[in-house]
Write an enzyme that holds these catalytic residues in place. Structure first.
Site, PDB file in Angstrom:
ATOM      1  N   ASP A  60       0.823  -1.217   0.000  1.00 29.27           N
ATOM      2  CA  ASP A  60       0.000   0.000   0.000  1.00 29.27           C
ATOM      3  C   ASP A  60       0.855   1.264   0.000  1.00 29.27           C
ATOM      4  O   ASP A  60       0.314   2.377   0.155  1.00 29.27           O
ATOM      5  CB  ASP A  60      -0.900   0.031   1.247  1.00 29.27           C
ATOM      6  CG  ASP A  60      -2.162  -0.800   1.081  1.00 29.27           C
ATOM      7  OD1 ASP A  60      -2.807  -0.689   0.020  1.00 29.27           O
ATOM      8  OD2 ASP A  60      -2.497  -1.561   2.014  1.00 29.27           O
ATOM      9  N   GLU A  65       0.041   9.574   1.191  1.00 37.22           N
ATOM     10  CA  GLU A  65      -0.615  10.598   2.028  1.00 37.22           C
ATOM     11  C   GLU A  65      -0.699  10.169   3.496  1.00 37.22           C
ATOM     12  O   GLU A  65      -0.661  11.007   4.404  1.00 37.22           O
ATOM     13  CB  GLU A  65      -2.025  10.859   1.504  1.00 37.22           C
ATOM     14  CG  GLU A  65      -2.791  11.843   2.378  1.00 37.22           C
ATOM     15  CD  GLU A  65      -4.168  12.143   1.842  1.00 37.22           C
ATOM     16  OE1 GLU A  65      -4.420  13.310   1.508  1.00 37.22           O
ATOM     17  OE2 GLU A  65      -4.989  11.207   1.739  1.00 37.22           O
ATOM     18  N   ASP A  66      -0.820   8.857   3.710  1.00 35.72           N
ATOM     19  CA  ASP A  66      -1.020   8.390   5.084  1.00 35.72           C
ATOM     20  C   ASP A  66       0.227   8.500   5.950  1.00 35.72           C
ATOM     21  O   ASP A  66       0.143   8.347   7.168  1.00 35.72           O
ATOM     22  CB  ASP A  66      -1.533   6.937   5.058  1.00 35.72           C
ATOM     23  CG  ASP A  66      -2.926   6.879   4.489  1.00 35.72           C
ATOM     24  OD1 ASP A  66      -3.728   7.772   4.807  1.00 35.72           O
ATOM     25  OD2 ASP A  66      -3.208   5.962   3.695  1.00 35.72           O
ATOM     26  N   ARG A  85       0.931  -1.616   7.391  1.00 37.13           N
ATOM     27  CA  ARG A  85       1.449  -0.436   6.699  1.00 37.13           C
ATOM     28  C   ARG A  85       2.473   0.327   7.540  1.00 37.13           C
ATOM     29  O   ARG A  85       3.121   1.244   7.042  1.00 37.13           O
ATOM     30  CB  ARG A  85       0.291   0.503   6.298  1.00 37.13           C
ATOM     31  CG  ARG A  85      -0.677  -0.149   5.325  1.00 37.13           C
ATOM     32  CD  ARG A  85      -1.602   0.877   4.710  1.00 37.13           C
ATOM     33  NE  ARG A  85      -0.848   1.913   4.031  1.00 37.13           N
ATOM     34  CZ  ARG A  85      -1.353   3.041   3.554  1.00 37.13           C
ATOM     35  NH1 ARG A  85      -2.640   3.265   3.698  1.00 37.13           N
ATOM     36  NH2 ARG A  85      -0.613   3.934   2.946  1.00 37.13           N
ATOM     37  N   ARG A 130      -7.918   3.815  11.957  1.00 34.29           N
ATOM     38  CA  ARG A 130      -6.478   4.033  11.765  1.00 34.29           C
ATOM     39  C   ARG A 130      -5.897   5.130  12.672  1.00 34.29           C
ATOM     40  O   ARG A 130      -4.717   5.097  13.006  1.00 34.29           O
ATOM     41  CB  ARG A 130      -6.220   4.428  10.302  1.00 34.29           C
ATOM     42  CG  ARG A 130      -6.676   3.393   9.277  1.00 34.29           C
ATOM     43  CD  ARG A 130      -5.813   2.158   9.301  1.00 34.29           C
ATOM     44  NE  ARG A 130      -6.284   1.143   8.379  1.00 34.29           N
ATOM     45  CZ  ARG A 130      -5.978   1.095   7.085  1.00 34.29           C
ATOM     46  NH1 ARG A 130      -5.189   2.007   6.568  1.00 34.29           N
ATOM     47  NH2 ARG A 130      -6.455   0.135   6.323  1.00 34.29           N
ATOM     48  N   HIS A 160     -11.041   6.496   5.631  1.00 33.89           N
ATOM     49  CA  HIS A 160     -10.477   7.684   6.275  1.00 33.89           C
ATOM     50  C   HIS A 160     -11.493   8.831   6.212  1.00 33.89           C
ATOM     51  O   HIS A 160     -12.422   8.800   5.401  1.00 33.89           O
ATOM     52  CB  HIS A 160      -9.207   8.142   5.536  1.00 33.89           C
ATOM     53  CG  HIS A 160      -8.048   7.215   5.666  1.00 33.89           C
ATOM     54  ND1 HIS A 160      -7.423   6.643   4.578  1.00 33.89           N
ATOM     55  CD2 HIS A 160      -7.373   6.771   6.758  1.00 33.89           C
ATOM     56  CE1 HIS A 160      -6.418   5.896   5.002  1.00 33.89           C
ATOM     57  NE2 HIS A 160      -6.361   5.943   6.307  1.00 33.89           N
ATOM     58  N   CYS A 247      -4.971  10.145  -1.649  1.00 34.54           N
ATOM     59  CA  CYS A 247      -4.054   9.142  -1.055  1.00 34.54           C
ATOM     60  C   CYS A 247      -2.719   9.064  -1.778  1.00 34.54           C
ATOM     61  O   CYS A 247      -1.710   8.679  -1.182  1.00 34.54           O
ATOM     62  CB  CYS A 247      -4.673   7.751  -1.106  1.00 34.54           C
ATOM     63  SG  CYS A 247      -6.375   7.650  -0.590  1.00 34.54           S
TER      64      CYS A 247
HETATM   65  N1  GLY Z   1      -5.396   0.049   0.909  1.00 35.66           N
HETATM   66  C1  GLY Z   1      -5.281   1.257   1.593  1.00 35.66           C
HETATM   67  C2  GLY Z   1      -5.400   1.114   3.051  1.00 35.66           C
HETATM   68  O1  GLY Z   1      -6.114   0.241   3.501  1.00 35.66           O
HETATM   69  O2  GLY Z   1      -4.794   1.811   3.806  1.00 35.66           O
END
Ligand code: GLY
Length: 252
Positions: A60, A65-66, A85, A130, A160, A247
């Site tokens: 991922d 962006e995350d 992640r 998250r 998100h 993202c």
């Molecule tokens: N596939 C993106 C996420 O779940 O963070």
């Protein structure tokens, strides 16, 4: 005004990422084409784009962006909330270090950048699967130390916060029906996505131009009233992995 973006190339492992989409597997070659069109669009908007090589470890990782929240003053490296992640951020920090001082979200706080919506100097921080309260508090404290304000907002639907709500300029938020009447968003004008077009809620504003996902005509029509230039991009392969336009980059 944004002048730069950081993006990360999708890997051949793209289909191994996390998804709830219940769609077919993404096609790598098609994803690379869509990623290329995305970079081209950012450049056409005047941004200088840093492209990081794909990750063999994190499927991922192109959803950069995350991994960071970047303001004019600081780059906050996040602590991504999905175990699979967490680690992607380590490759982003050296790139951001060239442009900003760095701060970190630390355990037990978690934050995904996809939950953080910047509207001028106000930041909405979504509390989601998250991003937790402790992470939001850490991020909020860092942002407040640079004269920003922040509020949290619960995210009970979608991956998100920015899966559902995005700023489209002119004091206006593009919202899905779930967030349309949320009191925390009361001081903004709203444009509601078209019927059955919730995915289009993930629309990206860059320097008074909008990038919208292809295939959501009712939402596009509603956005036209803002009188901004609109570019439509096909996001089909990223949608299959729960990803969208915001993202795929860190803008600053
Ligand atoms: N596939 C993106 C996420 O779940 O963070």
């Amino acid at each position: 005004m944004f002048t730069r973006a950081i993006v990360r190339k999708p890997g051949k492992n793209i289909a191994e990422g996390i998804t709830t989409a219940n769609l077919e597997q993404p096609d790598y070659d098609k994803a690379i084409d869509q990623f290329g069109a995305y970079i081209k669009t950012l450049k056409s908007f005047g941004l200088t784009v840093d492209v990081i090589e794909s990750s063999p470890v994190y499927p991922d990782a192109h959803f950069v962006e995350d991994t960071a929240v970047v303001t004019p003053d600081i780059a906050v490296i996040t602590n991504p909330g999905a175990a699979a992640r967490n680690g992607e951020q380590l490759d982003i920090e050296p790139v951001l270090k060239k442009y900003r001082n760095i701060a970190h979200i630390k355990n037990p706080g978690t934050v995904d950048g996809g939950d953080v919506l910047m509207v001028g100097n106000h930041f909405f921080i979504g509390i989601s699967d998250r991003t937790n309260e402790k992470g939001a508090q850490q991020l909020g404290n860092i942002l407040a130390s640079y004269r920003n304000t922040w509020t949290t907002i619960p995210v009970d639907v979608g991956l998100h916060f920015k899966s559902s709500v995005n700023y489209v300029g002119k004091n206006t938020l593009l919202v899905t029906p779930d967030f349309a009447d949320h009191p925390a968003l009361a001081s903004y004008e709203k444009i509601m996505v078209g019927s059955g077009e919730d995915y289009a809620g993930n629309t990206l504003l860059i320097n008074n131009k909008l990038i919208v996902p292809k295939g959501f005509p009712e939402t596009r029509k509603k956005l036209e009233r803002l009188k901004l230039d609109i570019v439509e991009l096909d996001m089909s392969e990223f949608r299959k992995m729960d990803g969208g336009l915001t993202c795929l980059s860190i803008r600053f």
